[in-house]
Design a protein around this motif. Structure first.
Motif, PDB file in Angstrom:
ATOM      1  N   ASP A   1       0.716  -1.378   0.064  1.00  0.00           N
ATOM      2  CA  ASP A   1       0.041   0.073  -0.045  1.00  0.00           C
ATOM      3  C   ASP A   1       0.753   1.203  -0.176  1.00  0.00           C
ATOM      4  OD1 ASP A   1      -2.454  -1.466   0.017  1.00  0.00           O
ATOM      5  OD2 ASP A   1      -2.644  -1.635   2.092  1.00  0.00           O
ATOM      6  N   SER A   2       2.254   1.248   0.348  1.00  0.00           N
ATOM      7  CA  SER A   2       3.096   2.413   0.315  1.00  0.00           C
ATOM      8  C   SER A   2       3.374   2.828  -0.961  1.00  0.00           C
ATOM      9  CB  SER A   2       3.909   2.074   1.263  1.00  0.00           C
ATOM     10  OG  SER A   2       4.993   1.218   0.545  1.00  0.00           O
ATOM     11  N   LEU A   3       3.426   1.814  -2.014  1.00  0.00           N
ATOM     12  CA  LEU A   3       3.597   2.165  -3.341  1.00  0.00           C
ATOM     13  C   LEU A   3       2.319   2.843  -4.118  1.00  0.00           C
ATOM     14  CD1 LEU A   3       5.562  -0.715  -4.951  1.00  0.00           C
ATOM     15  CD2 LEU A   3       6.583   1.265  -4.022  1.00  0.00           C
ATOM     16  N   ASN A   4       2.814   3.993  -4.753  1.00  0.00           N
ATOM     17  CA  ASN A   4       1.541   4.608  -5.623  1.00  0.00           C
ATOM     18  C   ASN A   4       1.625   3.660  -6.752  1.00  0.00           C
ATOM     19  OD1 ASN A   4       3.667   5.492  -7.183  1.00  0.00           O
ATOM     20  ND2 ASN A   4       3.416   7.471  -6.388  1.00  0.00           N
ATOM     21  N   GLY A   5       0.427   4.083  -7.831  1.00  0.00           N
ATOM     22  CA  GLY A   5       0.380   3.394  -9.002  1.00  0.00           C
ATOM     23  C   GLY A   5       1.300   3.574 -10.075  1.00  0.00           C
ATOM     24  N   TRP A   6       2.004   4.751 -10.046  1.00  0.00           N
ATOM     25  CA  TRP A   6       3.169   4.759 -11.035  1.00  0.00           C
ATOM     26  C   TRP A   6       4.313   4.004 -10.564  1.00  0.00           C
ATOM     27  CZ3 TRP A   6       2.538   6.666 -15.685  1.00  0.00           C
ATOM     28  CH2 TRP A   6       1.420   7.578 -15.859  1.00  0.00           C
ATOM     29  N   ALA A   7       4.600   3.921  -9.296  1.00  0.00           N
ATOM     30  CA  ALA A   7       5.581   3.230  -8.649  1.00  0.00           C
ATOM     31  C   ALA A   7       5.302   1.661  -9.099  1.00  0.00           C
ATOM     32  CB  ALA A   7       5.956   3.239  -7.134  1.00  0.00           C
ATOM     33  N   LYS A   8       4.160   1.328  -8.831  1.00  0.00           N
ATOM     34  CA  LYS A   8       3.836  -0.134  -9.139  1.00  0.00           C
ATOM     35  C   LYS A   8       4.004  -0.515 -10.724  1.00  0.00           C
ATOM     36  CE  LYS A   8       0.588  -0.846  -5.243  1.00  0.00           C
ATOM     37  NZ  LYS A   8      -0.743  -0.989  -4.889  1.00  0.00           N
TER      38      LYS A   8
END
Length: 137
Positions: free
Chosen positions: A44-51
């Motif tokens: 949950d700590s990663l945002n969509g762009w990081a994922k």
């Protein structure tokens, strides 16, 4: 039959060992990829762009992407897995407590219902005593 027949003894033991080793490494690689992708999308700590960035990195350059992910975020993988396991266990325990609590009413609740039935006149004194003894024992 004009073709040459291959027998099991034509395949040397070392060749069988190397084949099994490569199959094992391939299965471990697939397992590692699934672990990496499940950790990427579970975090949950990663945002969509990081994922999306980690996913593209792991797909386009799989060996480098997976090893860099393990180096950069490997310690957190275990912590996130342990946290999720604790959350699942807590949810299961609360479900069991809730289901066990509503499955059977307490003796006091059963006696109160039995008293109401007797007060309405639907039970005789003898039937009330037998039902009461059955609840208390």
């Amino acid at each position: 039959m004009t073709g040459e027949m291959n027998l099991a003894y034509d395949y040397p033991l070392l060749g069988a060992f190397w084949t099994l080793l490569w199959i094992f490494l391939w299965v471990m690689w697939i397992f590692l990829l699934f672990r990496i992708f499940s950790d990427i999308f579970r975090d949950d700590s990663l945002n969509g762009w990081a994922k999306a960035g980690w996913s593209i990195f792991a797909v386009v350059l799989p060996f480098l992407g997976v090893f860099v992910y393990l180096i950069a975020r490997g310690k957190g993988m275990g912590e996130r897995e342990a946290h999720q396991a604790r959350a699942r266990q807590h949810a299961f325990d609360s479900y069991v407590r809730e289901a066990a609590g509503t499955a059977r009413p307490s003796a006091a609740e059963e006696l109160a219902k039995l008293s109401e039935i007797k007060a309405r006149g639907d039970l005789t004194d003898e039937e009330f005593q037998r039902a009461k003894e059955k609840i208390l024992h």
